[in-house]
Write a protein that holds these residues in place. Structure first.
Motif, short mmCIF file in Angstrom:
data_model
loop_
_atom_site.label_atom_id
_atom_site.label_comp_id
_atom_site.label_asym_id
_atom_site.label_seq_id
_atom_site.Cartn_x
_atom_site.Cartn_y
_atom_site.Cartn_z
N ARG A 2 0.83 -1.21 0.00
CA ARG A 2 0.00 0.00 0.00
C ARG A 2 0.87 1.27 0.00
O ARG A 2 0.55 2.24 -0.67
CB ARG A 2 -0.94 -0.01 1.21
CG ARG A 2 -2.06 -1.06 1.08
CD ARG A 2 -2.91 -1.13 2.32
NE ARG A 2 -2.20 -1.75 3.43
CZ ARG A 2 -2.09 -3.06 3.60
NH1 ARG A 2 -2.62 -3.90 2.71
NH2 ARG A 2 -1.44 -3.56 4.63
N LEU A 3 1.97 1.22 0.75
CA LEU A 3 2.88 2.36 0.74
C LEU A 3 3.53 2.55 -0.62
O LEU A 3 3.74 3.68 -1.07
CB LEU A 3 3.96 2.17 1.82
CG LEU A 3 3.52 2.30 3.27
CD1 LEU A 3 4.67 1.90 4.21
CD2 LEU A 3 3.08 3.73 3.57
N ALA A 4 3.85 1.44 -1.29
CA ALA A 4 4.47 1.53 -2.62
C ALA A 4 3.52 2.18 -3.62
O ALA A 4 3.93 3.02 -4.44
CB ALA A 4 4.87 0.14 -3.09
N VAL A 5 2.25 1.79 -3.55
CA VAL A 5 1.26 2.40 -4.45
C VAL A 5 1.12 3.90 -4.17
O VAL A 5 1.03 4.72 -5.09
CB VAL A 5 -0.11 1.69 -4.31
CG1 VAL A 5 -1.20 2.44 -5.06
CG2 VAL A 5 0.00 0.25 -4.80
N PHE A 6 1.11 4.26 -2.89
CA PHE A 6 0.99 5.68 -2.51
C PHE A 6 2.19 6.48 -3.02
O PHE A 6 2.02 7.56 -3.60
CB PHE A 6 0.87 5.79 -1.00
CG PHE A 6 0.98 7.19 -0.48
CD1 PHE A 6 -0.09 8.08 -0.61
CD2 PHE A 6 2.14 7.65 0.13
CE1 PHE A 6 0.01 9.38 -0.14
CE2 PHE A 6 2.25 8.94 0.60
CZ PHE A 6 1.18 9.82 0.47
N VAL A 7 3.40 5.96 -2.80
CA VAL A 7 4.61 6.67 -3.23
C VAL A 7 4.65 6.78 -4.75
O VAL A 7 5.01 7.84 -5.30
CB VAL A 7 5.88 5.95 -2.70
CG1 VAL A 7 7.14 6.53 -3.32
CG2 VAL A 7 5.94 6.06 -1.19
N HIS A 8 4.28 5.71 -5.45
CA HIS A 8 4.29 5.75 -6.91
C HIS A 8 3.31 6.79 -7.43
O HIS A 8 3.62 7.56 -8.36
CB HIS A 8 3.94 4.36 -7.45
CG HIS A 8 4.17 4.23 -8.93
ND1 HIS A 8 3.22 4.62 -9.86
CD2 HIS A 8 5.22 3.77 -9.64
CE1 HIS A 8 3.67 4.40 -11.08
NE2 HIS A 8 4.90 3.89 -10.98
#
Length: 345
Positions: A177-183
């Motif tokens: 979920r953090l990866a999607v947010f950062v992307h």
């Protein structure tokens, strides 16, 4: 009116963001290192999640427990054992004050060209030892205060490192979920090249973490083997200390040189020669081969960037800066290099 409302919302969001950073300021270095550690070991997290049929929380808990056993527990154990070794060192110094140095070893006189001079230096140190202790005694209190302050800093760094391992659990569990947010955030800032820059940062972080920690682990294992063969007491403690000091340039000699001197002091000249050779060519030598290979593998990152990051991070952030400094500089160097190449096209 609509523009004013939008400007007000932006100001409120900016204030809220600044206040959030202020609240998180005491923990940001631990958060950063926790994120780096989780990111670098993410392939292991994916593998364990697959073995556990997709149970991410359980996989995150098991990996975090593993990091605790591997890092935090040995550090706490080391802290308790160091007190005993400090007492041993104090007793050793008192013995030298009372009995002086032993007679110079016979092999010292046989050293070509300088043997006689080395024996003379040995004897002069023995004769002047008591007078020297009297002269430096007024400064011992200052040295003790300095060591106490450094010990407090190291203790704070160890606590911060332990806290970062706790944060690792949440980065493991919420990583996708953090990866999607950062992307998504990077896409709004830099457009279509967001994915490329994420991969660039990912490779850089992997190389730095593998190079710094991998080399330190290899040196610690080799040092432990050498200490066990030479019969040095407290070999496991010295191995852990070697791991910590391996994170800074020229750190391991601070462990194996005193151990070599202790062996010579006890008359174990053969083992002292062995440990000196082992430390010079094996323990310290691996740093010149393994670290450049691991860090530069798959990239062209100069080793000087890592060295500057280690020293600068240590000064700026304390113990945790040993990890943060080289990672920050390496990422910045990679991004600037890529940006300059893209501008030249």
């Amino acid at each position: 009116m609509l523009n004013n409302d939008r400007l007000l919302v932006q100001i409120l969001l900016l204030v809220l963001f600044g206040a959030s950073l202020w609240v998180m300021a005491p923990f940001w270095s631990a958060l950063f290192w926790g994120a780096v550690l989780a990111f670098a070991s993410w392939p292991l997290m994916r593998l364990l999640t697959r073995w556990l049929n997709g149970r991410e929380s359980l996989a995150a808990a098991l990996l975090t427990l593993g990091w605790m056993l591997l890092v935090a527990v040995p550090l706490v154990w080391l802290g308790f054992n160091l007190a005993d070794h400090v007492r041993d060192a104090t007793a050793f110094i008192k013995d030298v004050q009372v009995d002086g140095l032993p007679e110079a070893p016979t092999w010292l006189a046989g050293v070509p060209l300088v043997g006689g001079r080395l024996v003379g230096i040995w004897n002069s140190i023995d004769q002047q030892g008591a007078a020297m202790m009297v002269s430096i005694r007024p400064y011992l209190g200052q040295v003790g205060n300095w060591l106490l302050a450094r010990s407090a800093q190291i203790g704070g760094g160890i606590l911060e490192l332990t806290l970062s391992i706790v944060f690792v659990f949440f980065f493991y569990r919420d990583g996708p979920r953090l990866a999607v947010f950062v992307h998504g955030l990077l896409e709004r800032l830099i457009g279509d090249r967001a994915g490329y820059y994420i991969e660039l940062v990912a490779g850089t972080v992997q190389r730095v973490v593998n190079g710094v920690i991998g080399t330190a682990a290899a040196q610690a294992v080799l040092a432990l083997i050498g200490f066990l063969i030479a019969g040095v007491p407290g070999a496991l403690v010295l191995g852990i200390v070697t791991f910590l000091l391996s994170l800074i340039p020229m750190g391991p000699p601070l462990v194996w040189i005193p151990a070599t001197a202790w062996l010579a002091w006890k008359g174990e000249y053969g083992m002292a020669v062995f440990l000196g050779i082992w430390g010079t060519f094996i323990i310290s030598g691996v740093d010149n081969v393994l670290k450049p290979y691991l860090i530069s593998r798959g990239g062209n990152l100069p080793l000087v960037i890592v060295l500057l990051g280690v020293f600068g991070g240590l000064i700026a952030f304390g113990f945790i800066g040993l990890f943060i400094g080289p990672t920050l500089l390496a990422v910045a160097y990679s991004l600037l290099t890529d940006w300059s190449k893209s501008q030249a096209r």
